[in-house]
Scaffold this active site. Structure first.
Site, short mmCIF file in Angstrom:
data_model
loop_
_atom_site.label_atom_id
_atom_site.label_comp_id
_atom_site.label_asym_id
_atom_site.label_seq_id
_atom_site.Cartn_x
_atom_site.Cartn_y
_atom_site.Cartn_z
N LYS A 189 -52.57 13.14 -15.74
CA LYS A 189 -51.40 13.81 -15.17
C LYS A 189 -50.86 13.00 -14.00
O LYS A 189 -51.44 12.95 -12.93
CB LYS A 189 -51.71 15.23 -14.68
CG LYS A 189 -50.40 16.00 -14.50
CD LYS A 189 -50.45 17.14 -13.54
CE LYS A 189 -50.25 16.77 -12.09
NZ LYS A 189 -48.92 16.19 -11.77
N GLY A 242 -55.68 11.98 -4.22
CA GLY A 242 -54.57 12.69 -3.57
C GLY A 242 -55.02 13.22 -2.23
O GLY A 242 -55.98 12.71 -1.63
N GLU A 265 -60.90 10.82 -4.54
CA GLU A 265 -60.49 9.79 -3.57
C GLU A 265 -59.37 10.42 -2.76
O GLU A 265 -58.29 10.67 -3.29
CB GLU A 265 -60.06 8.53 -4.33
CG GLU A 265 -60.10 7.30 -3.45
CD GLU A 265 -58.74 6.96 -2.91
OE1 GLU A 265 -58.41 7.51 -1.82
OE2 GLU A 265 -58.03 6.18 -3.54
N CYS A 299 -53.49 5.49 1.26
CA CYS A 299 -54.59 6.34 1.75
C CYS A 299 -55.47 5.57 2.73
O CYS A 299 -56.04 6.16 3.64
CB CYS A 299 -55.38 6.90 0.60
SG CYS A 299 -55.83 5.67 -0.61
N GLU A 400 -53.50 12.89 8.81
CA GLU A 400 -52.92 11.84 7.97
C GLU A 400 -51.40 12.07 7.86
O GLU A 400 -50.96 13.12 7.42
CB GLU A 400 -53.55 11.87 6.57
CG GLU A 400 -53.07 10.72 5.71
CD GLU A 400 -53.74 10.68 4.35
OE1 GLU A 400 -53.84 11.72 3.69
OE2 GLU A 400 -54.15 9.57 3.94
P1 ADP Z 1 -48.90 15.25 -2.26
O1 ADP Z 1 -48.90 16.61 -1.59
O2 ADP Z 1 -48.76 14.16 -1.30
O3 ADP Z 1 -47.96 15.18 -3.42
P2 ADP Z 1 -51.19 15.92 -3.79
O4 ADP Z 1 -52.63 15.74 -3.48
O5 ADP Z 1 -50.69 17.34 -3.78
O6 ADP Z 1 -50.37 15.02 -2.83
O7 ADP Z 1 -50.85 15.29 -5.20
C1 ADP Z 1 -51.65 14.42 -5.93
C2 ADP Z 1 -51.71 14.88 -7.35
O8 ADP Z 1 -52.35 16.16 -7.38
C3 ADP Z 1 -50.36 15.08 -8.03
O9 ADP Z 1 -50.45 14.62 -9.37
C4 ADP Z 1 -50.17 16.57 -7.98
O10 ADP Z 1 -49.35 17.08 -9.01
C5 ADP Z 1 -51.59 17.05 -8.16
N1 ADP Z 1 -51.84 18.42 -7.69
C6 ADP Z 1 -51.24 19.08 -6.68
N2 ADP Z 1 -51.72 20.33 -6.57
C7 ADP Z 1 -52.68 20.48 -7.52
C8 ADP Z 1 -53.55 21.54 -7.92
N3 ADP Z 1 -53.54 22.71 -7.32
N4 ADP Z 1 -54.40 21.31 -8.94
C9 ADP Z 1 -54.44 20.11 -9.55
N5 ADP Z 1 -53.63 19.09 -9.24
C10 ADP Z 1 -52.76 19.25 -8.23
#
Ligand code: ADP
Length: 497
Positions: A189, A242, A265, A299, A400
Protein backbone atom coordinates in the site's frame (compact mmCIF):
# COMPACT_ATOMS: atom_id res chain seq x y z
CA UNK A 1 17.18 32.75 -1.26
CA UNK A 2 17.20 32.17 -4.98
CA UNK A 3 13.92 31.12 -6.52
CA UNK A 4 13.76 29.97 -10.11
CA UNK A 5 11.30 31.77 -12.39
CA UNK A 6 7.88 30.27 -11.87
CA UNK A 7 7.37 28.31 -15.03
CA UNK A 8 6.11 24.83 -14.53
CA UNK A 9 6.78 22.27 -17.21
CA UNK A 10 3.60 20.60 -18.40
CA UNK A 11 3.62 16.89 -17.63
CA UNK A 12 4.15 14.84 -20.78
CA UNK A 13 3.66 11.46 -19.26
CA UNK A 14 1.46 8.64 -20.43
CA UNK A 15 1.54 7.37 -16.85
CA UNK A 16 -0.77 10.11 -15.76
CA UNK A 17 -3.62 7.94 -16.91
CA UNK A 18 -6.06 7.18 -14.10
CA UNK A 19 -4.60 4.68 -11.65
CA UNK A 20 -6.08 1.27 -10.93
CA UNK A 21 -5.37 -1.39 -8.33
CA UNK A 22 -3.08 -4.30 -9.17
CA UNK A 23 -4.70 -7.51 -7.93
CA UNK A 24 -3.80 -10.98 -9.17
CA UNK A 25 -1.90 -9.59 -12.15
CA UNK A 26 -4.87 -7.49 -13.38
CA UNK A 27 -5.46 -3.75 -13.22
CA UNK A 28 -8.88 -3.26 -11.67
CA UNK A 29 -11.07 -0.55 -10.17
CA UNK A 30 -11.86 -0.47 -6.48
CA UNK A 31 -14.91 -2.57 -5.57
CA UNK A 32 -16.55 0.58 -4.20
CA UNK A 33 -15.88 2.40 -7.48
CA UNK A 34 -14.45 5.29 -5.44
CA UNK A 35 -11.53 7.38 -6.67
CA UNK A 36 -9.35 10.12 -5.21
CA UNK A 37 -7.07 12.81 -6.62
CA UNK A 38 -3.30 12.59 -7.01
CA UNK A 39 -2.08 16.17 -6.55
CA UNK A 40 0.97 17.99 -7.86
CA UNK A 41 2.51 19.54 -4.73
CA UNK A 42 4.26 22.22 -6.81
CA UNK A 43 0.94 23.66 -8.01
CA UNK A 44 -1.81 22.12 -5.90
CA UNK A 45 -3.40 20.92 -9.17
CA UNK A 46 -4.77 17.45 -9.82
CA UNK A 47 -2.41 15.19 -11.80
CA UNK A 48 -4.80 12.28 -12.23
CA UNK A 49 -7.14 10.15 -10.15
CA UNK A 50 -6.49 6.91 -8.33
CA UNK A 51 -8.64 3.97 -7.30
CA UNK A 52 -9.55 4.20 -3.63
CA UNK A 53 -9.03 0.66 -2.39
CA UNK A 54 -10.39 -0.43 0.98
CA UNK A 55 -11.04 -3.61 2.95
CA UNK A 56 -12.88 -5.41 0.14
CA UNK A 57 -9.97 -4.83 -2.24
CA UNK A 58 -7.39 -5.75 0.39
CA UNK A 59 -9.26 -9.06 0.88
CA UNK A 60 -9.02 -9.81 -2.84
CA UNK A 61 -5.36 -8.82 -2.96
CA UNK A 62 -4.50 -11.05 0.01
CA UNK A 63 -6.33 -13.98 -1.65
CA UNK A 64 -4.37 -13.43 -4.85
CA UNK A 65 -1.11 -13.18 -2.89
CA UNK A 66 -1.91 -16.40 -0.99
CA UNK A 67 -2.67 -18.26 -4.23
CA UNK A 68 0.60 -17.07 -5.77
CA UNK A 69 2.53 -17.94 -2.61
CA UNK A 70 1.27 -21.51 -2.67
CA UNK A 71 1.33 -21.77 -6.46
CA UNK A 72 3.34 -20.15 -9.20
CA UNK A 73 5.90 -18.29 -7.05
CA UNK A 74 6.78 -21.36 -4.97
CA UNK A 75 7.19 -23.48 -8.10
CA UNK A 76 9.85 -21.30 -9.69
CA UNK A 77 13.49 -22.26 -9.28
CA UNK A 78 15.66 -19.91 -7.24
CA UNK A 79 17.63 -18.94 -10.33
CA UNK A 80 14.40 -18.09 -12.14
CA UNK A 81 13.24 -15.83 -9.32
CA UNK A 82 16.70 -14.31 -9.19
CA UNK A 83 16.60 -13.48 -12.90
CA UNK A 84 13.19 -11.85 -12.53
CA UNK A 85 14.27 -9.59 -9.67
CA UNK A 86 17.40 -8.58 -11.59
CA UNK A 87 15.18 -7.82 -14.55
CA UNK A 88 13.02 -5.50 -12.43
CA UNK A 89 16.21 -3.56 -11.65
CA UNK A 90 17.06 -3.42 -15.36
CA UNK A 91 13.60 -2.19 -16.29
CA UNK A 92 13.71 0.54 -13.65
CA UNK A 93 16.97 1.80 -15.15
CA UNK A 94 15.68 1.55 -18.72
CA UNK A 95 12.72 3.71 -17.74
CA UNK A 96 14.60 5.93 -15.32
CA UNK A 97 13.86 9.26 -17.03
CA UNK A 98 10.16 8.59 -17.13
CA UNK A 99 9.94 7.29 -13.55
CA UNK A 100 12.00 10.20 -12.27
CA UNK A 101 9.55 12.59 -13.87
CA UNK A 102 6.60 10.75 -12.32
CA UNK A 103 8.31 10.89 -8.94
CA UNK A 104 9.09 14.60 -9.12
CA UNK A 105 5.60 15.49 -10.32
CA UNK A 106 3.90 13.44 -7.64
CA UNK A 107 6.19 14.09 -4.68
CA UNK A 108 7.69 17.49 -5.52
CA UNK A 109 11.32 16.40 -5.18
CA UNK A 110 13.82 18.03 -7.55
CA UNK A 111 14.31 16.01 -10.73
CA UNK A 112 18.08 15.97 -10.21
CA UNK A 113 17.47 14.01 -7.01
CA UNK A 114 14.83 11.62 -8.30
CA UNK A 115 16.86 10.95 -11.46
CA UNK A 116 20.23 10.58 -9.75
CA UNK A 117 19.33 9.16 -6.37
CA UNK A 118 15.88 7.63 -5.89
CA UNK A 119 15.49 5.79 -9.17
CA UNK A 120 19.00 4.28 -9.56
CA UNK A 121 19.03 3.29 -5.89
CA UNK A 122 15.69 1.51 -6.28
CA UNK A 123 17.12 -0.46 -9.21
CA UNK A 124 20.23 -1.26 -7.17
CA UNK A 125 18.13 -2.64 -4.31
CA UNK A 126 16.36 -5.06 -6.67
CA UNK A 127 19.71 -6.20 -8.07
CA UNK A 128 21.24 -6.61 -4.63
CA UNK A 129 18.39 -8.81 -3.41
CA UNK A 130 18.32 -10.73 -6.69
CA UNK A 131 21.75 -11.94 -5.59
CA UNK A 132 20.37 -13.24 -2.29
CA UNK A 133 17.67 -15.45 -3.83
CA UNK A 134 20.16 -18.26 -4.45
CA UNK A 135 21.98 -17.87 -1.14
CA UNK A 136 19.35 -18.27 1.57
CA UNK A 137 19.69 -21.64 3.27
CA UNK A 138 19.44 -23.49 6.56
CA UNK A 139 22.05 -25.42 8.53
CA UNK A 140 22.69 -28.80 10.08
CA UNK A 141 22.80 -28.79 13.87
CA UNK A 142 25.01 -31.05 16.06
CA UNK A 143 22.28 -32.17 18.51
CA UNK A 144 22.72 -34.71 21.33
CA UNK A 145 21.34 -38.14 20.53
CA UNK A 146 20.68 -40.36 17.53
CA UNK A 147 19.04 -37.65 15.51
CA UNK A 148 19.74 -35.72 12.38
CA UNK A 149 18.61 -32.12 12.89
CA UNK A 150 18.54 -29.49 10.23
CA UNK A 151 16.89 -26.14 9.71
CA UNK A 152 14.95 -24.81 6.76
CA UNK A 153 14.73 -21.10 6.15
CA UNK A 154 11.26 -20.50 4.78
CA UNK A 155 9.40 -17.42 3.64
CA UNK A 156 6.83 -15.86 6.00
CA UNK A 157 4.05 -16.15 3.42
CA UNK A 158 1.85 -13.20 2.47
CA UNK A 159 3.46 -9.93 3.47
CA UNK A 160 1.64 -6.60 3.87
CA UNK A 161 3.79 -3.54 3.22
CA UNK A 162 2.75 0.02 4.00
CA UNK A 163 5.04 2.80 2.84
CA UNK A 164 5.33 6.59 3.20
CA UNK A 165 5.45 9.40 0.66
CA UNK A 166 8.98 10.76 1.09
CA UNK A 167 10.81 8.26 -1.18
CA UNK A 168 7.89 6.57 -2.93
CA UNK A 169 9.71 4.30 -5.39
CA UNK A 170 12.72 3.70 -3.18
CA UNK A 171 10.59 2.66 -0.20
CA UNK A 172 8.63 0.30 -2.46
CA UNK A 173 11.95 -1.24 -3.53
CA UNK A 174 13.23 -1.53 0.06
CA UNK A 175 10.06 -3.41 0.94
CA UNK A 176 9.37 -5.56 -2.11
CA UNK A 177 12.85 -6.68 -3.16
CA UNK A 178 13.90 -8.49 0.06
CA UNK A 179 10.43 -9.93 0.65
CA UNK A 180 10.36 -11.38 -2.86
CA UNK A 181 13.96 -12.61 -2.61
CA UNK A 182 12.93 -14.66 0.42
CA UNK A 183 10.01 -16.22 -1.48
CA UNK A 184 7.12 -14.22 -0.04
CA UNK A 185 4.27 -12.64 -1.96
CA UNK A 186 3.27 -9.05 -1.28
CA UNK A 187 0.40 -6.63 -0.91
CA UNK A 188 1.85 -3.12 -1.09
CA UNK A 189 0.00 0.00 0.00
CA UNK A 190 1.71 3.15 -1.20
CA UNK A 191 1.07 6.45 0.55
CA UNK A 192 -2.08 8.19 -0.67
CA UNK A 193 -0.04 11.33 -1.48
CA UNK A 194 2.37 9.53 -3.83
CA UNK A 195 1.15 6.36 -5.49
CA UNK A 196 2.11 6.94 -9.11
CA UNK A 197 5.62 5.49 -9.18
CA UNK A 198 4.48 2.36 -7.32
CA UNK A 199 1.86 1.79 -10.03
CA UNK A 200 4.52 2.19 -12.71
CA UNK A 201 6.69 -0.26 -10.78
CA UNK A 202 3.76 -2.69 -10.78
CA UNK A 203 3.73 -2.56 -14.58
CA UNK A 204 7.47 -3.24 -14.70
CA UNK A 205 7.14 -6.14 -12.26
CA UNK A 206 4.60 -7.77 -14.59
CA UNK A 207 6.85 -7.02 -17.56
CA UNK A 208 9.74 -8.72 -15.77
CA UNK A 209 7.64 -11.89 -15.70
CA UNK A 210 6.74 -12.21 -12.02
CA UNK A 211 3.63 -14.41 -11.90
CA UNK A 212 0.25 -12.83 -11.25
CA UNK A 213 -0.53 -12.23 -7.59
CA UNK A 214 3.11 -12.16 -6.46
CA UNK A 215 2.94 -8.37 -6.11
CA UNK A 216 -0.42 -6.68 -5.54
CA UNK A 217 -0.78 -2.93 -5.13
CA UNK A 218 -3.67 -1.28 -3.32
CA UNK A 219 -3.83 2.50 -3.51
CA UNK A 220 -5.97 4.14 -0.87
CA UNK A 221 -5.95 5.72 2.56
CA UNK A 222 -4.27 4.66 5.79
CA UNK A 223 -7.27 4.31 8.11
CA UNK A 224 -9.14 2.18 5.53
CA UNK A 225 -6.84 0.25 3.16
CA UNK A 226 -3.79 0.41 5.47
CA UNK A 227 -5.78 -0.58 8.55
CA UNK A 228 -7.43 -3.49 6.68
CA UNK A 229 -4.02 -4.80 5.68
CA UNK A 230 -2.55 -4.57 9.16
CA UNK A 231 -5.62 -6.24 10.74
CA UNK A 232 -5.97 -8.99 8.12
CA UNK A 233 -6.06 -12.54 9.49
CA UNK A 234 -4.35 -14.02 6.44
CA UNK A 235 -1.40 -11.62 6.26
CA UNK A 236 1.62 -13.30 7.88
CA UNK A 237 3.84 -10.28 8.25
CA UNK A 238 3.46 -6.53 8.13
CA UNK A 239 6.28 -4.14 7.29
CA UNK A 240 5.73 -0.44 7.84
CA UNK A 241 7.61 2.78 7.36
CA UNK A 242 6.03 6.02 8.56
CA UNK A 243 5.24 8.06 11.62
CA UNK A 244 5.78 6.64 15.08
CA UNK A 245 2.13 7.24 16.00
CA UNK A 246 0.99 5.23 12.95
CA UNK A 247 3.51 2.50 13.82
CA UNK A 248 1.75 2.13 17.15
CA UNK A 249 -1.56 1.58 15.33
CA UNK A 250 0.07 -1.09 13.17
CA UNK A 251 1.34 -2.86 16.28
CA UNK A 252 -2.09 -2.67 17.89
CA UNK A 253 -3.78 -4.06 14.79
CA UNK A 254 -1.27 -6.88 14.68
CA UNK A 255 -1.79 -7.64 18.38
CA UNK A 256 -5.55 -7.65 17.98
CA UNK A 257 -5.56 -9.86 14.89
CA UNK A 258 -3.20 -12.76 14.16
CA UNK A 259 0.02 -11.49 15.77
CA UNK A 260 1.51 -10.97 12.33
CA UNK A 261 5.19 -10.15 12.61
CA UNK A 262 5.60 -6.38 12.46
CA UNK A 263 8.71 -4.51 11.51
CA UNK A 264 8.63 -0.77 11.93
CA UNK A 265 10.83 1.98 10.58
CA UNK A 266 9.56 5.15 12.25
CA UNK A 267 10.44 8.74 12.99
CA UNK A 268 13.61 10.39 14.16
CA UNK A 269 15.17 13.54 15.56
CA UNK A 270 18.73 12.70 14.74
CA UNK A 271 21.61 14.52 16.45
CA UNK A 272 24.30 15.88 14.16
CA UNK A 273 27.40 16.72 16.17
CA UNK A 274 30.04 19.15 14.91
CA UNK A 275 33.24 19.37 16.93
CA UNK A 276 35.50 22.39 16.64
CA UNK A 277 38.30 20.18 15.25
CA UNK A 278 36.18 19.07 12.26
CA UNK A 279 37.01 20.04 8.72
CA UNK A 280 34.50 22.86 8.52
CA UNK A 281 33.71 22.53 4.81
CA UNK A 282 33.01 18.80 5.19
CA UNK A 283 30.85 19.49 8.23
CA UNK A 284 28.89 22.21 6.41
CA UNK A 285 28.31 19.92 3.43
CA UNK A 286 27.15 17.03 5.61
CA UNK A 287 24.95 19.20 7.80
CA UNK A 288 23.39 20.84 4.76
CA UNK A 289 22.60 17.51 3.09
CA UNK A 290 21.49 16.07 6.39
CA UNK A 291 18.68 18.56 6.83
CA UNK A 292 17.79 20.00 3.40
CA UNK A 293 17.91 16.91 1.16
CA UNK A 294 14.40 15.96 -0.01
CA UNK A 295 12.92 19.13 1.52
CA UNK A 296 13.87 17.78 4.94
CA UNK A 297 11.32 15.01 4.53
CA UNK A 298 13.72 12.30 5.60
CA UNK A 299 13.25 10.09 8.66
CA UNK A 300 17.00 10.16 9.36
CA UNK A 301 17.34 13.92 8.81
CA UNK A 302 20.02 15.50 11.00
CA UNK A 303 17.47 17.90 12.42
CA UNK A 304 19.18 18.57 15.76
CA UNK A 305 22.50 20.24 15.10
CA UNK A 306 24.94 20.31 18.02
CA UNK A 307 27.85 22.67 17.45
CA UNK A 308 30.78 22.92 19.84
CA UNK A 309 30.50 26.37 21.38
CA UNK A 310 33.93 27.57 20.30
CA UNK A 311 33.23 26.73 16.63
CA UNK A 312 29.72 28.12 16.64
CA UNK A 313 30.24 31.45 14.90
CA UNK A 314 32.50 30.31 12.11
CA UNK A 315 30.45 27.19 11.40
CA UNK A 316 27.09 28.95 11.40
CA UNK A 317 28.32 31.65 9.08
CA UNK A 318 29.43 29.07 6.52
CA UNK A 319 26.29 26.97 6.91
CA UNK A 320 23.89 29.88 6.48
CA UNK A 321 25.84 31.09 3.43
CA UNK A 322 25.58 27.62 1.90
CA UNK A 323 21.86 27.27 2.67
CA UNK A 324 21.10 30.74 1.28
CA UNK A 325 22.08 29.39 -2.14
CA UNK A 326 19.24 26.86 -2.24
CA UNK A 327 17.22 27.26 -5.44
CA UNK A 328 13.57 26.65 -4.78
CA UNK A 329 11.32 26.16 -7.75
CA UNK A 330 9.77 23.83 -10.29
CA UNK A 331 10.78 20.27 -9.35
CA UNK A 332 11.11 19.40 -13.05
CA UNK A 333 13.70 22.15 -13.64
CA UNK A 334 17.17 20.57 -13.46
CA UNK A 335 18.47 23.71 -11.72
CA UNK A 336 16.05 23.41 -8.81
CA UNK A 337 17.58 22.20 -5.56
CA UNK A 338 14.49 22.36 -3.36
CA UNK A 339 10.87 21.64 -4.22
CA UNK A 340 7.65 22.00 -2.25
CA UNK A 341 6.60 19.94 0.76
CA UNK A 342 4.57 16.93 -0.28
CA UNK A 343 1.14 18.21 0.78
CA UNK A 344 -0.77 21.15 2.18
CA UNK A 345 -1.00 19.38 5.56
CA UNK A 346 2.75 18.91 5.60
CA UNK A 347 3.37 22.56 4.65
CA UNK A 348 1.05 23.71 7.42
CA UNK A 349 2.69 21.40 9.92
CA UNK A 350 6.12 22.84 9.09
CA UNK A 351 4.83 26.42 9.26
CA UNK A 352 3.32 25.74 12.68
CA UNK A 353 6.75 24.62 13.93
CA UNK A 354 8.34 27.79 12.56
CA UNK A 355 5.90 29.78 14.65
CA UNK A 356 6.47 27.54 17.66
CA UNK A 357 10.25 27.87 17.38
CA UNK A 358 9.98 31.64 17.64
CA UNK A 359 7.62 31.41 20.60
CA UNK A 360 10.06 29.09 22.33
CA UNK A 361 12.83 31.66 21.90
CA UNK A 362 14.98 30.09 19.17
CA UNK A 363 16.40 32.58 16.66
CA UNK A 364 15.76 32.05 12.94
CA UNK A 365 19.01 32.94 11.14
CA UNK A 366 17.67 31.80 7.76
CA UNK A 367 14.11 31.63 6.45
CA UNK A 368 11.44 31.15 9.05
CA UNK A 369 8.19 31.48 7.10
CA UNK A 370 6.13 30.53 4.07
CA UNK A 371 7.98 30.82 0.78
CA UNK A 372 6.72 33.47 -1.59
CA UNK A 373 6.55 30.73 -4.19
CA UNK A 374 3.61 29.23 -2.32
CA UNK A 375 1.50 32.28 -3.04
CA UNK A 376 2.66 32.57 -6.64
CA UNK A 377 2.10 28.95 -7.58
CA UNK A 378 -0.42 27.41 -5.20
CA UNK A 379 2.32 24.89 -4.36
CA UNK A 380 3.35 23.84 -0.87
CA UNK A 381 6.65 25.69 -0.57
CA UNK A 382 8.17 26.75 2.75
CA UNK A 383 11.42 28.59 3.37
CA UNK A 384 14.38 26.46 4.34
CA UNK A 385 14.96 27.51 7.91
CA UNK A 386 17.80 27.45 10.41
CA UNK A 387 17.07 28.17 14.05
CA UNK A 388 20.01 29.11 16.20
CA UNK A 389 20.44 29.25 19.97
CA UNK A 390 17.83 26.62 20.71
CA UNK A 391 17.94 24.23 23.65
CA UNK A 392 17.36 20.52 23.71
CA UNK A 393 14.26 20.81 25.89
CA UNK A 394 12.33 22.87 23.34
CA UNK A 395 9.61 21.10 21.35
CA UNK A 396 11.53 22.32 18.32
CA UNK A 397 14.32 19.96 19.38
CA UNK A 398 12.15 17.08 20.55
CA UNK A 399 9.47 16.61 17.90
CA UNK A 400 9.92 15.39 14.36
CA UNK A 401 9.07 18.24 11.98
CA UNK A 402 9.79 16.42 8.73
CA UNK A 403 10.64 19.59 6.87
CA UNK A 404 13.64 21.80 5.99
CA UNK A 405 14.01 23.10 9.54
CA UNK A 406 17.30 22.85 11.40
CA UNK A 407 17.49 23.40 15.15
CA UNK A 408 20.92 24.45 16.44
CA UNK A 409 22.13 23.83 19.98
CA UNK A 410 25.64 24.34 21.36
CA UNK A 411 27.69 22.02 23.59
CA UNK A 412 30.86 22.08 25.71
CA UNK A 413 32.49 18.63 25.49
CA UNK A 414 31.97 14.98 24.54
CA UNK A 415 30.09 14.02 27.71
CA UNK A 416 27.77 16.98 27.35
CA UNK A 417 26.94 16.30 23.70
CA UNK A 418 26.48 12.56 24.10
CA UNK A 419 24.06 13.19 26.95
CA UNK A 420 22.11 15.78 24.98
CA UNK A 421 22.26 13.78 21.74
CA UNK A 422 20.80 10.71 23.43
CA UNK A 423 18.20 12.75 25.27
CA UNK A 424 15.42 11.97 22.78
CA UNK A 425 12.72 9.36 22.36
CA UNK A 426 14.10 8.50 18.95
CA UNK A 427 17.18 6.60 17.79
CA UNK A 428 17.22 6.31 14.02
CA UNK A 429 20.45 8.02 13.01
CA UNK A 430 23.21 10.29 14.27
CA UNK A 431 26.30 11.91 12.90
CA UNK A 432 29.59 13.24 14.12
CA UNK A 433 32.05 15.55 12.41
CA UNK A 434 35.58 15.56 13.82
CA UNK A 435 39.17 15.11 12.69
CA UNK A 436 40.02 13.11 15.80
CA UNK A 437 39.59 9.40 15.08
CA UNK A 438 39.38 8.50 18.77
CA UNK A 439 36.63 10.99 19.37
CA UNK A 440 34.76 9.75 16.28
CA UNK A 441 34.69 6.13 17.50
CA UNK A 442 33.94 7.05 21.11
CA UNK A 443 30.95 9.12 20.09
CA UNK A 444 29.77 6.57 17.51
CA UNK A 445 29.76 3.91 20.22
CA UNK A 446 28.01 6.11 22.77
CA UNK A 447 25.15 7.32 20.57
CA UNK A 448 22.00 5.22 20.74
CA UNK A 449 21.02 5.15 17.09
CA UNK A 450 20.71 2.54 14.35
CA UNK A 451 23.04 4.40 11.98
CA UNK A 452 25.95 6.70 12.82
CA UNK A 453 27.63 8.66 10.07
CA UNK A 454 31.15 10.00 10.65
CA UNK A 455 32.16 13.01 8.56
CA UNK A 456 29.29 12.40 6.14
CA UNK A 457 25.50 12.12 6.09
CA UNK A 458 22.78 10.25 4.16
CA UNK A 459 25.11 7.58 2.79
CA UNK A 460 23.26 4.37 1.97
CA UNK A 461 24.10 1.07 0.37
CA UNK A 462 21.79 -1.91 -0.22
CA UNK A 463 24.29 -4.04 1.72
CA UNK A 464 24.31 -1.93 4.91
CA UNK A 465 21.47 -2.35 7.46
CA UNK A 466 19.19 0.53 8.36
CA UNK A 467 16.68 0.83 11.18
CA UNK A 468 15.93 2.31 14.55
CA UNK A 469 16.71 2.17 18.23
CA UNK A 470 14.09 3.24 20.77
CA UNK A 471 10.91 4.78 19.33
CA UNK A 472 12.36 4.84 15.83
CA UNK A 473 11.19 1.25 15.46
CA UNK A 474 12.65 -2.22 15.18
CA UNK A 475 13.84 -4.59 12.50
CA UNK A 476 16.60 -3.80 10.05
CA UNK A 477 16.03 -3.13 6.37
CA UNK A 478 18.66 -3.58 3.66
CA UNK A 479 21.63 -5.89 3.85
CA UNK A 480 21.58 -9.49 5.02
CA UNK A 481 19.77 -8.36 8.19
CA UNK A 482 16.60 -7.74 6.25
CA UNK A 483 16.37 -11.42 5.30
CA UNK A 484 15.56 -12.12 8.94
CA UNK A 485 12.41 -10.04 8.68
CA UNK A 486 11.12 -12.02 5.74
CA UNK A 487 12.07 -15.61 6.65
CA UNK A 488 11.22 -17.98 9.47
CA UNK A 489 13.19 -20.99 10.60
CA UNK A 490 11.89 -24.54 10.79
CA UNK A 491 13.78 -27.20 12.76
CA UNK A 492 13.45 -30.73 11.36
CA UNK A 493 14.29 -33.80 13.51
CA UNK A 494 14.96 -37.18 11.97
CA UNK A 495 15.21 -40.22 14.25
CA UNK A 496 18.31 -42.22 13.31
CA UNK A 497 17.84 -44.71 16.18
P1 ADP B 1 2.04 10.82 7.33
O1 ADP B 1 1.10 11.23 8.44
O2 ADP B 1 3.24 11.65 7.28
O3 ADP B 1 1.35 10.66 6.01
P2 ADP B 1 1.85 8.08 8.07
O4 ADP B 1 2.68 7.30 9.02
O5 ADP B 1 0.45 8.38 8.50
O6 ADP B 1 2.62 9.39 7.72
O7 ADP B 1 1.80 7.36 6.66
C1 ADP B 1 2.62 6.33 6.24
C2 ADP B 1 1.78 5.25 5.62
O8 ADP B 1 0.92 4.72 6.63
C3 ADP B 1 0.86 5.71 4.50
O9 ADP B 1 0.84 4.73 3.47
C4 ADP B 1 -0.48 5.81 5.17
O10 ADP B 1 -1.58 5.63 4.30
C5 ADP B 1 -0.40 4.66 6.15
N1 ADP B 1 -1.32 4.75 7.29
C6 ADP B 1 -1.79 5.85 7.90
N2 ADP B 1 -2.64 5.53 8.89
C7 ADP B 1 -2.71 4.18 8.94
C8 ADP B 1 -3.41 3.22 9.74
N3 ADP B 1 -4.23 3.60 10.71
N4 ADP B 1 -3.22 1.92 9.49
C9 ADP B 1 -2.38 1.51 8.52
N5 ADP B 1 -1.71 2.36 7.72
C10 ADP B 1 -1.86 3.67 7.92
Amino acid sequence: MATSAVKFSPPKLAQLKPGKLLIGGKWVDAKSGKRFDALNPATGQTLTTLAEGDKADVDLAVKAARAAFEGAWAKLLPRERQAMLWKVGDLILENADEIAEIESLDNGKPIRESRNVDIPMAAEVFRYYAGWVTKIHGETVPVNGPFFNYTLREPMGVVGQIIPWNFPLLMAAWKLAPALACGNTCVLKPAEQTSLSALRLGELILEAGLPEGVVNIITGFGPTAGAALSAHMDVDKIAFTGETSTGRLILEASAKSNLKRPSLELGGKSPNIVFADADMDTAVRGTFTGIFFNQGQVCCAGSRLFVEEKAHDVFMEKLVARAAKIKQGDPLDPGTTMGPQVSKEQMEKVLSYLELGRQEGAQPVLGGGPSKLAEETGGYFVEPTIFDRATNDMRLAREEIFGPVLTTITFRDIEDVVRQGNDTLYGLAAGVFTSDVRKAHRVAAALRAGTVWVNTWNVFDPASPFGGYKMSGFGRELGAHCLELYTQTKSVWVNLG
